[in-house]
Design an enzyme around this catalytic site. Structure first.
Site, mmCIF file in Angstrom:
data_model
loop_
_atom_site.group_PDB
_atom_site.id
_atom_site.type_symbol
_atom_site.label_atom_id
_atom_site.label_comp_id
_atom_site.label_asym_id
_atom_site.label_seq_id
_atom_site.Cartn_x
_atom_site.Cartn_y
_atom_site.Cartn_z
ATOM 1 N N CYS A 2 67.055 32.268 -47.145
ATOM 2 C CA CYS A 2 66.548 31.245 -46.235
ATOM 3 C C CYS A 2 65.216 31.734 -45.703
ATOM 4 O O CYS A 2 65.156 32.664 -44.898
ATOM 5 C CB CYS A 2 67.541 31.005 -45.097
ATOM 6 N N GLU A 110 64.311 25.430 -49.774
ATOM 7 C CA GLU A 110 64.499 26.403 -50.842
ATOM 8 C C GLU A 110 63.597 26.019 -52.004
ATOM 9 O O GLU A 110 63.256 24.849 -52.186
ATOM 10 C CB GLU A 110 65.963 26.443 -51.269
#
Length: 248
Positions: A2, A110
């Site tokens: 993340c 992402e």
């Protein structure tokens, strides 16, 4: 992993979701980046018979600095911690035992590698649109001059089947019914957390392809989450997006 996320809910929504004391209003944040301040919920003692919330909000630097570090410049930027090994790593061991936190988020970004030098960003959000809480760790680092700074990291786990084609890692999501157990470092040791460190069930998140404007921390508007059309289906990345976002 993340490396960017967003928190666009109103303060009252976050307050109710996490069971916090009253939060001051804050603006929506569409592109939260490493080294910036992030909101974390931490457990706090409550006097017997008190009706005060058992959790408080903390604003911490996103980039974990272990208490024993002499000079943070000599260390990599630790924005993530691998949940499989955090309890054994000297860097995260104490925080995993005593300072587990919740990180409220509306979703995260992402990147999927699509050929040499190209990465397609995705906005990954809960399919039902609700807030989520990532598993976090917090540590207070004391500077040589005596001042202190609260720092934090987000725990990651293997990606579920929905997100594996994009990247091999994803944040650990703590369900609301397990908030108290995750935050309680007195009753529950890291070994009691194993079931919470698994990937969230398939279907929980949806991944929306977005423009590469999110790559720049200077871009902070809601347009970052607008869907774009993509016509290239390349292999997912087996490496890191860039050196700043390295896992420990």
């Amino acid at each position: 992993m993340c490396g960017r996320f967003a928190l666009t809910a109103k303060a009252k929504e976050v307050e109710i979701f996490l069971g916090l004391a009253e939060l001051d209003d804050f603006p929506p944040r569409f592109n939260i980046a490493p080294t910036q301040p992030i909101l974390m919920a931490v457990s706090t003692p409550r006097p017997e018979g008190s009706n005060l919330p058992r959790r408080r909000a903390a604003l911490v630097r996103w980039g974990f600095i272990p208490g024993w570090a002499k000079n943070p410049r000599d260390m990599p930027l630790l924005i993530n911690a691998r949940s499989e090994s955090a309890a054994e790593k000297a860097t995260f061991r104490a925080a995993m035992r005593h300072r587990r936190t919740l990180v409220p988020a509306s979703g995260f970004y992402e990147w999927r590698r699509e050929g040499k030098g190209r990465a397609q960003p995705f906005w990954v959000r809960p399919r039902k649109g609700e807030l989520v809480a990532f598993a976090g760790l917090m540590e207070t680092w004391s500077e040589p001059g005596g001042s202190e700074i609260d720092t934090g990291a987000i725990l990651t786990t293997e990606a579920n089947s929905d997100l594996a084609p994009i990247h091999q890692r994803m944040p650990v999501v703590i369900p609301p019914e397990h908030f108290s157990r995750w935050l309680d470092g007195v009753k529950y040791e890291p070994r009691d957390m194993a079931d919470l460190l698994a990937p969230v069930e398939p279907g929980f998140f949806e991944a929306v392809p977005v423009s590469d404007k999110v790559n720049s921390v200077a871009n902070v508007g809601p347009d970052l989450q607008e869907r774009v059309e993509i016509d290239f289906e390349g292999p997912r990345s087996e490496g890191k997006l860039d050196t700043q976002l390295s896992l420990f």
